[in-house]
Design an enzyme around this catalytic site. Structure first.
Site, mmCIF file in Angstrom:
data_model
loop_
_atom_site.group_PDB
_atom_site.id
_atom_site.type_symbol
_atom_site.label_atom_id
_atom_site.label_comp_id
_atom_site.label_asym_id
_atom_site.label_seq_id
_atom_site.Cartn_x
_atom_site.Cartn_y
_atom_site.Cartn_z
ATOM 1 N N ASP A 1 0.839 -1.202 0.000
ATOM 2 C CA ASP A 1 0.000 0.000 0.000
ATOM 3 C C ASP A 1 0.869 1.244 0.000
ATOM 4 O O ASP A 1 2.049 1.207 0.382
ATOM 5 C CB ASP A 1 -0.922 -0.001 1.236
ATOM 6 C CG ASP A 1 -2.087 0.968 1.099
ATOM 7 O OD1 ASP A 1 -2.235 1.578 0.028
ATOM 8 O OD2 ASP A 1 -2.842 1.110 2.074
ATOM 9 N N LYS A 2 0.237 2.321 -0.451
ATOM 10 C CA LYS A 2 0.889 3.626 -0.442
ATOM 11 C C LYS A 2 0.003 4.588 0.337
ATOM 12 O O LYS A 2 -1.229 4.477 0.277
ATOM 13 C CB LYS A 2 1.008 4.135 -1.885
ATOM 14 C CG LYS A 2 1.733 5.434 -1.991
ATOM 15 C CD LYS A 2 1.096 6.463 -2.908
ATOM 16 C CE LYS A 2 -0.333 6.805 -2.740
ATOM 17 N NZ LYS A 2 -0.728 8.180 -3.066
ATOM 18 N N HIS A 3 0.602 5.474 1.103
ATOM 19 C CA HIS A 3 -0.194 6.495 1.797
ATOM 20 C C HIS A 3 0.400 7.862 1.513
ATOM 21 O O HIS A 3 1.614 8.044 1.587
ATOM 22 C CB HIS A 3 -0.203 6.241 3.307
ATOM 23 C CG HIS A 3 -1.070 7.221 4.040
ATOM 24 N ND1 HIS A 3 -2.419 7.038 4.194
ATOM 25 C CD2 HIS A 3 -0.779 8.420 4.612
ATOM 26 C CE1 HIS A 3 -2.926 8.070 4.857
ATOM 27 N NE2 HIS A 3 -1.955 8.923 5.115
ATOM 28 N N SER A 4 -0.467 8.817 1.184
ATOM 29 C CA SER A 4 0.004 10.180 0.955
ATOM 30 C C SER A 4 -0.483 11.055 2.101
ATOM 31 O O SER A 4 -1.594 10.858 2.616
ATOM 32 C CB SER A 4 -0.569 10.694 -0.365
ATOM 33 O OG SER A 4 -0.581 12.104 -0.379
ATOM 34 N N THR B 1 -8.836 10.929 -2.076
ATOM 35 C CA THR B 1 -8.999 9.892 -3.103
ATOM 36 C C THR B 1 -10.425 9.354 -3.111
ATOM 37 O O THR B 1 -10.993 9.056 -4.167
ATOM 38 C CB THR B 1 -7.982 8.756 -2.838
ATOM 39 O OG1 THR B 1 -6.686 9.336 -2.866
ATOM 40 C CG2 THR B 1 -8.074 7.668 -3.881
ATOM 41 N N ARG C 1 -10.363 15.247 16.928
ATOM 42 C CA ARG C 1 -9.197 16.107 16.633
ATOM 43 C C ARG C 1 -9.538 17.144 15.574
ATOM 44 O O ARG C 1 -9.112 18.296 15.639
ATOM 45 C CB ARG C 1 -8.033 15.249 16.126
ATOM 46 C CG ARG C 1 -7.349 14.452 17.220
ATOM 47 C CD ARG C 1 -6.432 13.409 16.606
ATOM 48 N NE ARG C 1 -5.427 14.005 15.768
ATOM 49 C CZ ARG C 1 -4.887 13.412 14.693
ATOM 50 N NH1 ARG C 1 -5.260 12.198 14.348
ATOM 51 N NH2 ARG C 1 -3.988 14.020 13.977
ATOM 52 N N SER D 1 -2.454 7.629 13.946
ATOM 53 C CA SER D 1 -3.675 7.581 13.134
ATOM 54 C C SER D 1 -3.405 6.868 11.805
ATOM 55 O O SER D 1 -4.120 5.938 11.421
ATOM 56 C CB SER D 1 -4.150 9.021 12.898
ATOM 57 O OG SER D 1 -5.139 9.070 11.914
ATOM 58 N N LYS E 1 -4.258 2.392 10.974
ATOM 59 C CA LYS E 1 -5.132 1.942 9.873
ATOM 60 C C LYS E 1 -4.362 1.039 8.922
ATOM 61 O O LYS E 1 -4.869 0.031 8.443
ATOM 62 C CB LYS E 1 -5.686 3.149 9.109
ATOM 63 C CG LYS E 1 -6.785 3.847 9.871
ATOM 64 C CD LYS E 1 -7.255 5.103 9.174
ATOM 65 C CE LYS E 1 -6.270 6.235 9.318
ATOM 66 N NZ LYS E 1 -6.746 7.571 9.191
ATOM 67 N N LYS E 2 -3.115 1.409 8.645
ATOM 68 C CA LYS E 2 -2.322 0.615 7.688
ATOM 69 C C LYS E 2 -2.001 -0.752 8.287
ATOM 70 O O LYS E 2 -2.021 -1.756 7.589
ATOM 71 C CB LYS E 2 -1.022 1.357 7.337
ATOM 72 C CG LYS E 2 -1.264 2.653 6.591
ATOM 73 C CD LYS E 2 -1.889 2.402 5.249
ATOM 74 C CE LYS E 2 -2.444 3.655 4.607
ATOM 75 N NZ LYS E 2 -3.266 3.380 3.425
HETATM 76 N N1 URA Z 1 -4.284 11.322 7.811
HETATM 77 C C1 URA Z 1 -4.715 10.440 8.761
HETATM 78 O O1 URA Z 1 -5.194 9.364 8.455
HETATM 79 N N2 URA Z 1 -4.602 10.814 10.057
HETATM 80 C C2 URA Z 1 -4.078 11.996 10.435
HETATM 81 O O2 URA Z 1 -4.013 12.257 11.617
HETATM 82 C C3 URA Z 1 -3.645 12.907 9.436
HETATM 83 C C4 URA Z 1 -3.758 12.530 8.122
#
Ligand code: URA
Length: 444
Positions: free
Chosen positions: A84-87, A124, A172, A187, A191-192
């Site tokens: 996976d990629k996260h931006s 996305t 938040r 955060s 999730k990842k």
């Molecule tokens: N993206 C996230 O999933 N969590 C954050 O706290 C900031 C950006």
């Protein structure tokens, strides 16, 4: 028996700068999920962390607890690496829409959990929401079936994945506590990790259109992400990329899906978008063991695009999630167009030397392409098309961009904002630097 500290005592400890133990953090996370910790207490905890920070140990403990606050996916029935990629978010960032099917076409599986737009940045999920019928929040069974059928599926965070983050993030967002490095780290990574990945590449955006405007702040966030990912045993590489310009030609939901399809099918090429996508895809292919080195990975990516295999994977993903089967062949039939199109000529002719990418992102939000309040609906059709990039000439017959809007008044307001957001000069700026600024993580 040792008495357990109350929630108020834990918040007080953090407020006063004392460290929390793994067990104390786990108790708080249980309370965030089962509701025994109130909204006010969650907010106070987030603010205490915002001001006092967390040690790497505390941040890793928070990440672990949030990861296990819901289901952790298991993909052991698939015969390929789970990647996976996260931006961290930007303007015109449609890299996921291209990268996920490319990696799938190269033999990886990409179960990508994506987010909605945040502030001036596009999401996305909002982009995919512009595809009629596409189910952005499927149940786990449909998500799994789509990953199996297409090799990739891009969906939103389901209720059972890292539910502690869902609640903490929502609080938040409205208590000015988003910009905390340990909270962002926990955060993203919770999730990842819950998604059951074998490897991750992070695209950490830097510049006027990013949440980290300077290389220093982006580097600090990246160090935190890499250290907590390493602690969790998740092989991760980060690439810091330039977000001081919109990425690609189009900004806006349906427009960006259209651009991604055009890139996947070879109808269009944008050097900066391609360079960023290639760098991230190569890291993933090497991390996942699908290529021995970057040169081999680059050849695989080029083949996936040139052969049409990546476009075919994208089409399969859309169909598996309920979208039209022939979206790739006939995008105009399905993607909404805006009723008003306005070419924005500059006040004087010259070349573009600077862009306030954040202002460009906000302009699209104001057109209706993003949310100003949580409950706002997104207008998929609006945005900016054919946005000129660094060093490109603009003039009476070469507009800065085409505004796609709901009304003439909206288009004119956006045009005025766009003119203010770019600097046009008669001095050429020379060769534009690569958008790939720095790589961080394990040496290759
Ligand atoms: N993206 C996230 O999933 N969590 C954050 O706290 C900031 C950006």
């Amino acid at each position: 028996m040792t008495a357990r500290a109350t929630t108020a005592e834990l918040i007080r400890r953090k407020r006063d700068g004392a460290p929390l133990t793994e067990a104390q953090i786990a108790d708080l996370v249980v309370g965030i999920v089962d509701g025994s910790v109130s909204d006010g207490q969650v907010a106070a905890f987030a603010m205490a962390v915002y001001f006092r920070g967390m040690s790497r140990e505390e941040c890793a403990a928070l990440t672990r607890a949030m990861r296990h606050s819901g289901v952790v996916l298991d993909w052991s029935d698939l015969d390929g690496p789970i990647l996976d990629k996260h931006s961290t978010g930007g303007v015109g960032d449609k890299v996921s829409l291209i990268l996920a099917p490319v990696v799938a076409a190269c033999g990886g599986f990409v179960p990508m959990i994506s987010g909605r737009g945040l502030g001036h940045t596009g999401g996305t999920l909002d982009k995919l929401g512009s595809i009629p019928g596409y189910d952005t929040v499927p149940g786990l069974d449909r998500f799994r079936a789509a990953v199996r059928a297409a090799g990739c599926a891009i969906v939103g965070q389901t209720a059972d994945l890292a539910p502690a983050d869902r609640r903490l993030y929502a609080i938040r967002d409205v208590t000015a506590t988003v910009e905390s490095i340990p909270l962002i780290t926990a955060s993203i990574l919770s999730k990842k990790l819950a998604a059951g990945l074998d490897a991750l590449v992070m695209d950490v955006k830097v510049g006027s259109g990013a949440f980290a405007p300077s290389l220093e702040s982006a580097t600090e966030l990246t160090e935190s992400l890499l250290s907590v990912a390493a602690d969790a045993g998740l092989p991760t590489v980060a690439v810091l990329t330039d977000m001081s310009w919109a990425l690609g030609h189009h900004v806006g939901n349906a427009l960006e899906v259209r651009e991604a399809i055009d890139v996947l099918t070879g109808r269009r090429h944008d050097t900066r978008l391609y360079t960023v996508t290639l760098a991230l895809a190569c890291e993933l292919l090497v991390l996942g063991g699908l290529a021995g080195d970057t040169a081999t990975a680059a050849a695989l990516v080029e083949k996936a695009l040139a052969s049409g295999a990546a476009a075919e994977r994208f089409g399969r993903m859309v169909a598996a999630l309920g979208g039209p089967r022939n979206l790739v062949e006939c995008p105009d039939r399905y993607l909404a167009g805006a009723p008003v199109e306005l070419a924005v000529a500059p006040e004087v002719a010259g070349v573009i030397t600077r862009m306030d990418a954040r202002a460009v992102g906000l302009l699209v939000v104001q057109l209706g392409g993003g949310r100003q309040r949580v409950q706002d609906a997104i207008d998929p059709a609006v945005g900016l098309a054919e946005v000129r990039g660094p060093g490109e000439a603009v003039g009476r017959d070469r507009p800065i961009a085409l505004v796609h809007a709901r009304s003439t008044a909206d288009a004119e307001t956006a045009a005025a904002t766009l003119r203010r957001a770019v600097t046009v000069s008669d001095e050429p700026i020379g060769a534009t630097p690569s958008p790939v600024l720095r790589r961080m993580g394990a040496a290759r």
